[in-house]
Motif scaffolding. Sequence first.
Motif: not given
Length: 392
Positions: A346-362
């Motif tokens: 995934a990539g892009g500033g808003e996408t990163l923020y969304a992944i962070d909110l979903a707590k799924s980045g790891k």
Amino acid sequence: MQIRSIENVEIKNKRVILRTDFNVPLKGNKIQDDFKITRAFATIEKLLNDGNQLVIVSHLGRPSGKRVKALSLAPVAKFLSLKLKDVKIRFVTEKLSRDLVKRINKMEERIILLENMRYEKGEDKNDQQLAKLLADCGDVFVNEAFAACHRAMASMVAITKFLPSYAGLNLAHEYKYLTKSLSPQKPAIAIIGGSKIETKINFIKKLSKIYDAVLIGGGLANTLLFAQKYEVGASLYDKDYLKLAKTLLRLKNVVVPMDVVISDSKMLRVRVADVGNNKSLCNKQEKIFDIGPKTMKHYADFIKISKFILWNGPMGLFEQKKFSHGTMVVAKAIGARAKGKAIGIAGGGETLYAIDLAKSGKYYDFISGGGGAMLEFMEGKVLPGIKPLLKK
């Protein structure tokens, strides 16, 4: 082509010019999101552990050669001092000059952070004189600023003419995974959202030739729906790009929403409308804020059978909880599939923020810090900041 990286070369007891992307959002003197800074820590720690002294260079905002106080790297210097407590850090605020270069070469701190490079008039012009001055502060150049690699700047491109140059750890990983995304394992899907179609139309066209399906959401989907003569009311869409939108609709593997979530301007009444024979999706006061439940399931089904998934851009106004469901479904579905059954990027500033909110980045295989740089790379362009680092 392979990239020259600090992973594959021994750099010890040198003074390293480290180009970073500490272009972080500020509110007053407080950093709102430290992702771009902490992303560089692996490279910083490796270089320090190998006995090197670092001269760290970054930009912040667009001061255009002027010394704008609100765009100083002072908050970054403070953050680094707090996070790297055992490392002596000096923040140099002066304009780069021959005299300053001489003094930098006598400084003993392990990290020397220079002031915002865009305070220098020649930075955005890729000025060779400025680059030579900067190069004289070190022995080796390391680029750890992928998100800015689509810009030809003196501290990133011209400087490579004067010093041995390498990619930092994260930039090398960006190059590795985004190169993979240009020839993905099949079946492969791309999920593209966000607001403006003008910045992503060439990106989508390129992806449609490589991926089995390109799933569209966000404002991009609104534009495609309007191009199909659906009434989208006051929704966010690009009316100036309707002809180009129609070219995307002719691509058989570009998938648009089956249903959408609609609300009034005050976001009080929420309803779902099917995208079907009835072209009246919204009245004049209504807006589309998210993909609908049928589309969420449809996109999730694509994700479940894919071996490679690329995501860039939210599916709707995810900052508002009632319109976050489409984006959260995508974020979590990719996380559930990645690092095993599929490669998830995934990539892009808003996408990163969304992944962070979903707590799924790891759970993702890789998250790109690049926005515009990622798009241009995926379009097949050789980025100015990458080109000098490629092995010939």
